[in-house]
Scaffold this motif. Structure first.
Motif, PDB file in Angstrom:
ATOM      1  N   ALA A   3      -1.548   4.981   6.549  1.00  0.00           N
ATOM      2  CA  ALA A   3      -2.205   4.564   7.789  1.00  0.00           C
ATOM      3  C   ALA A   3      -3.541   3.889   7.503  1.00  0.00           C
ATOM      4  CB  ALA A   3      -2.403   5.772   8.695  1.00  0.00           C
ATOM      5  N   ALA A   4      -4.097   4.101   6.318  1.00  0.00           N
ATOM      6  CA  ALA A   4      -5.406   3.549   5.986  1.00  0.00           C
ATOM      7  C   ALA A   4      -5.342   2.069   5.596  1.00  0.00           C
ATOM      8  CB  ALA A   4      -6.026   4.345   4.848  1.00  0.00           C
ATOM      9  N   ILE A   5      -4.158   1.526   5.422  1.00  0.00           N
ATOM     10  CA  ILE A   5      -4.033   0.128   5.000  1.00  0.00           C
ATOM     11  C   ILE A   5      -4.202  -0.787   6.210  1.00  0.00           C
ATOM     12  CG2 ILE A   5      -2.494  -1.620   4.062  1.00  0.00           C
ATOM     13  CD1 ILE A   5      -1.221   0.506   2.352  1.00  0.00           C
ATOM     14  N   GLY A  89       2.537  -1.531   0.778  1.00  0.00           N
ATOM     15  CA  GLY A  89       1.700  -0.485   0.204  1.00  0.00           C
ATOM     16  C   GLY A  89       2.487   0.697  -0.323  1.00  0.00           C
ATOM     17  N   THR A  90       3.815   0.577  -0.302  1.00  0.00           N
ATOM     18  CA  THR A  90       4.676   1.635  -0.823  1.00  0.00           C
ATOM     19  C   THR A  90       5.337   1.134  -2.102  1.00  0.00           C
ATOM     20  OG1 THR A  90       5.126   2.421   1.407  1.00  0.00           O
ATOM     21  CG2 THR A  90       6.658   3.120  -0.316  1.00  0.00           C
ATOM     22  N   CYS A  91       5.294   1.926  -3.144  1.00  0.00           N
ATOM     23  CA  CYS A  91       5.875   1.552  -4.430  1.00  0.00           C
ATOM     24  C   CYS A  91       7.396   1.435  -4.296  1.00  0.00           C
ATOM     25  CB  CYS A  91       5.511   2.583  -5.493  1.00  0.00           C
ATOM     26  SG  CYS A  91       6.224   2.225  -7.124  1.00  0.00           S
ATOM     27  N   ARG A  92       7.937   0.309  -4.721  1.00  0.00           N
ATOM     28  CA  ARG A  92       9.389   0.099  -4.620  1.00  0.00           C
ATOM     29  C   ARG A  92      10.160   0.968  -5.609  1.00  0.00           C
ATOM     30  NH1 ARG A  92      11.033  -4.863  -8.503  1.00  0.00           N
ATOM     31  NH2 ARG A  92       9.451  -4.355 -10.008  1.00  0.00           N
ATOM     32  N   THR A  93       9.481   1.490  -6.637  1.00  0.00           N
ATOM     33  CA  THR A  93      10.151   2.291  -7.661  1.00  0.00           C
ATOM     34  C   THR A  93      10.172   3.769  -7.304  1.00  0.00           C
ATOM     35  OG1 THR A  93       9.456   0.670  -9.322  1.00  0.00           O
ATOM     36  CG2 THR A  93      10.214   2.805 -10.131  1.00  0.00           C
ATOM     37  N   PRO A  97       2.670   5.960  -2.156  1.00  0.00           N
ATOM     38  CA  PRO A  97       1.719   4.921  -1.748  1.00  0.00           C
ATOM     39  C   PRO A  97       1.062   4.261  -2.964  1.00  0.00           C
ATOM     40  CG  PRO A  97       1.336   6.964  -0.540  1.00  0.00           C
ATOM     41  CD  PRO A  97       2.317   7.272  -1.633  1.00  0.00           C
ATOM     42  N   ILE A  98       0.836   2.969  -2.851  1.00  0.00           N
ATOM     43  CA  ILE A  98       0.108   2.226  -3.883  1.00  0.00           C
ATOM     44  C   ILE A  98      -1.378   2.385  -3.588  1.00  0.00           C
ATOM     45  CG2 ILE A  98      -0.333  -0.060  -4.884  1.00  0.00           C
ATOM     46  CD1 ILE A  98       2.543  -0.820  -3.999  1.00  0.00           C
ATOM     47  N   ALA A  99      -2.165   2.682  -4.614  1.00  0.00           N
ATOM     48  CA  ALA A  99      -3.602   2.896  -4.445  1.00  0.00           C
ATOM     49  C   ALA A  99      -4.270   1.654  -3.844  1.00  0.00           C
ATOM     50  CB  ALA A  99      -4.244   3.236  -5.783  1.00  0.00           C
ATOM     51  N   MET A 100      -5.218   1.899  -2.954  1.00  0.00           N
ATOM     52  CA  MET A 100      -5.930   0.809  -2.298  1.00  0.00           C
ATOM     53  C   MET A 100      -6.617  -0.104  -3.317  1.00  0.00           C
ATOM     54  SD  MET A 100      -6.424  -0.626   0.556  1.00  0.00           S
ATOM     55  CE  MET A 100      -5.864   0.649   1.645  1.00  0.00           C
ATOM     56  N   GLU A 101      -7.131   0.467  -4.388  1.00  0.00           N
ATOM     57  CA  GLU A 101      -7.791  -0.336  -5.420  1.00  0.00           C
ATOM     58  C   GLU A 101      -6.807  -1.334  -6.029  1.00  0.00           C
ATOM     59  OE1 GLU A 101      -7.796   3.059  -5.469  1.00  0.00           O
ATOM     60  OE2 GLU A 101      -9.862   3.426  -4.794  1.00  0.00           O
ATOM     61  N   ARG A 102      -5.570  -0.888  -6.228  1.00  0.00           N
ATOM     62  CA  ARG A 102      -4.542  -1.775  -6.793  1.00  0.00           C
ATOM     63  C   ARG A 102      -4.183  -2.872  -5.793  1.00  0.00           C
ATOM     64  NH1 ARG A 102      -1.299  -3.248 -10.600  1.00  0.00           N
ATOM     65  NH2 ARG A 102       0.961  -3.424 -10.344  1.00  0.00           N
ATOM     66  N   LEU A 103      -4.031  -2.506  -4.530  1.00  0.00           N
ATOM     67  CA  LEU A 103      -3.730  -3.518  -3.512  1.00  0.00           C
ATOM     68  C   LEU A 103      -4.871  -4.520  -3.368  1.00  0.00           C
ATOM     69  CD1 LEU A 103      -2.048  -1.340  -0.751  1.00  0.00           C
ATOM     70  CD2 LEU A 103      -0.931  -3.016  -2.246  1.00  0.00           C
ATOM     71  N   THR A 110       4.201  -4.726  -5.894  1.00  0.00           N
ATOM     72  CA  THR A 110       5.265  -3.926  -5.284  1.00  0.00           C
ATOM     73  C   THR A 110       5.384  -2.556  -5.939  1.00  0.00           C
ATOM     74  OG1 THR A 110       6.910  -4.863  -6.793  1.00  0.00           O
ATOM     75  CG2 THR A 110       6.617  -5.962  -4.650  1.00  0.00           C
ATOM     76  N   GLN A 111       4.511  -2.294  -6.919  1.00  0.00           N
ATOM     77  CA  GLN A 111       4.588  -1.035  -7.642  1.00  0.00           C
ATOM     78  C   GLN A 111       3.212  -0.400  -7.789  1.00  0.00           C
ATOM     79  OE1 GLN A 111       6.606  -2.830 -11.127  1.00  0.00           O
ATOM     80  NE2 GLN A 111       7.983  -1.068 -10.959  1.00  0.00           N
ATOM     81  N   CYS A 112       3.216   0.929  -7.815  1.00  0.00           N
ATOM     82  CA  CYS A 112       1.977   1.643  -8.125  1.00  0.00           C
ATOM     83  C   CYS A 112       1.665   1.410  -9.610  1.00  0.00           C
ATOM     84  CB  CYS A 112       2.115   3.131  -7.811  1.00  0.00           C
ATOM     85  SG  CYS A 112       3.291   4.022  -8.851  1.00  0.00           S
ATOM     86  N   ILE A 113       0.467   1.726 -10.005  1.00  0.00           N
ATOM     87  CA  ILE A 113       0.046   1.448 -11.380  1.00  0.00           C
ATOM     88  C   ILE A 113       0.878   2.225 -12.399  1.00  0.00           C
ATOM     89  CG2 ILE A 113      -1.816   3.155 -11.467  1.00  0.00           C
ATOM     90  CD1 ILE A 113      -1.944  -0.413 -12.927  1.00  0.00           C
ATOM     91  N   ASP A 114       1.236   3.460 -12.095  1.00  0.00           N
ATOM     92  CA  ASP A 114       2.023   4.258 -13.041  1.00  0.00           C
ATOM     93  C   ASP A 114       3.401   3.654 -13.263  1.00  0.00           C
ATOM     94  OD1 ASP A 114      -0.057   6.064 -13.403  1.00  0.00           O
ATOM     95  OD2 ASP A 114       0.678   7.415 -11.825  1.00  0.00           O
ATOM     96  N   CYS A 115       4.071   3.262 -12.202  1.00  0.00           N
ATOM     97  CA  CYS A 115       5.416   2.665 -12.346  1.00  0.00           C
ATOM     98  C   CYS A 115       5.339   1.301 -13.040  1.00  0.00           C
ATOM     99  CB  CYS A 115       6.076   2.534 -10.981  1.00  0.00           C
ATOM    100  SG  CYS A 115       6.570   4.116 -10.274  1.00  0.00           S
TER     101      CYS A 115
END
Length: 122
Positions: A3-5, A89-93, A97-103, A110-115
Motif C-alpha cells: 500500500a506504500a507504493i 512492486g511484487t517479485c515475480r519469482t 514485495p520489492i523493496a522501495m529502494e530497489r524500485l 520485476t524481482q526483489c534483490i535476493d531473487c
C-alpha cells in the motif's frame, strides 16, 4: 502490492523513461537508415579494409545500443502493465514485495534483490 507504493509516481517515472528511451532509439534509426552494404558503397576509397572495419565496429555498437534500448522498452512496458493489473512492486519469482529502494533505483524491475542475485548466480 504494498500500500506504500505510489503507483502514479512510478507510472510517471516509467512513462518519462519510456519516452527518453524511445527518443534515443528513434535517433539511432535516423542515423542508420540503410544497411551496412549501403554505407560501404558510399566510401570513395575502394572499400579499404580499415574503412569497412570502422563502419562495422560503429554499426555493431549501434546494434548493441538498439538491442539494449528495445529490451529496456519491453521491461518498462511490462512494469506499466503490472501497475495496471495491480502487481507492481511484487517479485515475480517469490511473490514478496520489492523493496522501495530497489524500485527507486530500477523502477522497471520485476524481482526483489535476493531473487535477482540468485538468478545472476545461476
Amino acid at each position: 502490492m504494498s500500500a506504500a507504493i505510489d503507483t502514479e509516481l512510478f507510472r510517471r517515472r516509467l512513462e518519462d523513461e519510456r519516452a527518453r528511451v524511445q527518443e534515443a532509439l528513434d535517433h539511432l534509426h535516423e542515423d542508420n537508415p540503410g544497411s551496412m552494404e549501403d554505407e560501404t558503397q558510399e566510401i570513395q576509397s575502394d572499400n579499404h579494409p580499415g574503412d569497412v572495419a570502422t563502419i562495422t565496429h560503429d554499426r555493431e555498437i549501434d546494434f548493441t545500443l538498439e538491442d539494449n534500448s528495445e529490451r529496456l522498452l519491453s521491461a518498462i512496458d511490462l512494469a506499466l502493465k503490472s501497475i495496471e493489473d495491480g502487481t507492481y512492486g511484487t517479485c515475480r519469482t517469490c511473490g514478496n514485495p520489492i523493496a522501495m529502494e530497489r524500485l527507486d533505483a530500477v523502477p522497471y524491475t520485476t524481482q526483489c534483490i535476493d531473487c535477482k542475485r540468485k538468478e545472476e548466480r545461476g
